[in-house]
Design a protein around this motif. Structure first.
Motif: not given
Length: 164
Positions: A41-46, A73-81, A100-104, A130-134
């Motif tokens: 919970q509340r893990l900072p993601l870049a 920081l951890i890159l958001a791209s490393k998150a699974e969910l 949009a940010g999580y999708a990107q 896909d891009g900025e959309t899910y």
């Protein structure tokens, strides 16, 4: 504090109900995640592509990322969910900017629990970024069951969420 679309955003503390929902989802996810993943919970993601620093209500990431030494920081791209629980102070960010940010960033799954949706409390699971959309994988009312796909393969029982 978060940085959303390059703007520093300070949000008030979460309500007790908000924390209760996060805790219920977190407990369910711990039943199904691999041993070397954690649910935080509340893990900072870049989110560099959106000039962002998000603190999702829930994030599932490999535990090895938290043992990376002096990293801040951890890159958001490393998150699974990632999961966000909408509050009055975060509604626009959670529904639009973070979506949009999580999708990107390529986060495979985004769970949005929205007790303040205009048509009544909802739960939406987004996937296949896909891009900025899910693509919407599931959209329903709080109280319905939400099936999370692989690698989680579990059902969230949302009847105990606000409005469920």
């Amino acid at each position: 504090m978060e940085i959303v679309e390059g703007l520093i955003t300070v949000t008030p503390l979460s309500s007790v109900a908000h924390n209760g929902v996060a805790g219920r989802v977190q407990r369910r996810l711990y039943d199904v995640v691999p041993e070397d993943w954690g649910v935080y919970q509340r893990l900072p993601l870049a989110v560099p592509g959106r000039l962002g620093l998000f603190e999702p209500d829930l994030a599932v990431v490999p535990e090895a990322l938290l043992r990376a030494g002096d990293e801040q920081l951890i890159l958001a791209s490393k998150a699974e969910l990632v999961g966000e629980i909408v509050s009055a102070a975060t509604a626009t960010n959670d529904r639009i900017h973070k979506l949009a940010g999580y999708a990107q960033a390529g986060v495979p799954l985004y769970l949005l629990i929205d007790s303040l949706a205009p048509s009544g409390p909802t739960v939406t699971l987004y996937g296949e970024p896909d891009g900025e959309t899910y693509r919407v994988l599931y959209a329903g009312e709080a109280g319905d069951q939400v099936v999370l796909p692989a690698p989680f393969r579990c059902t969230l029982h949302t009847c105990e969420f606000p409005g469920g």
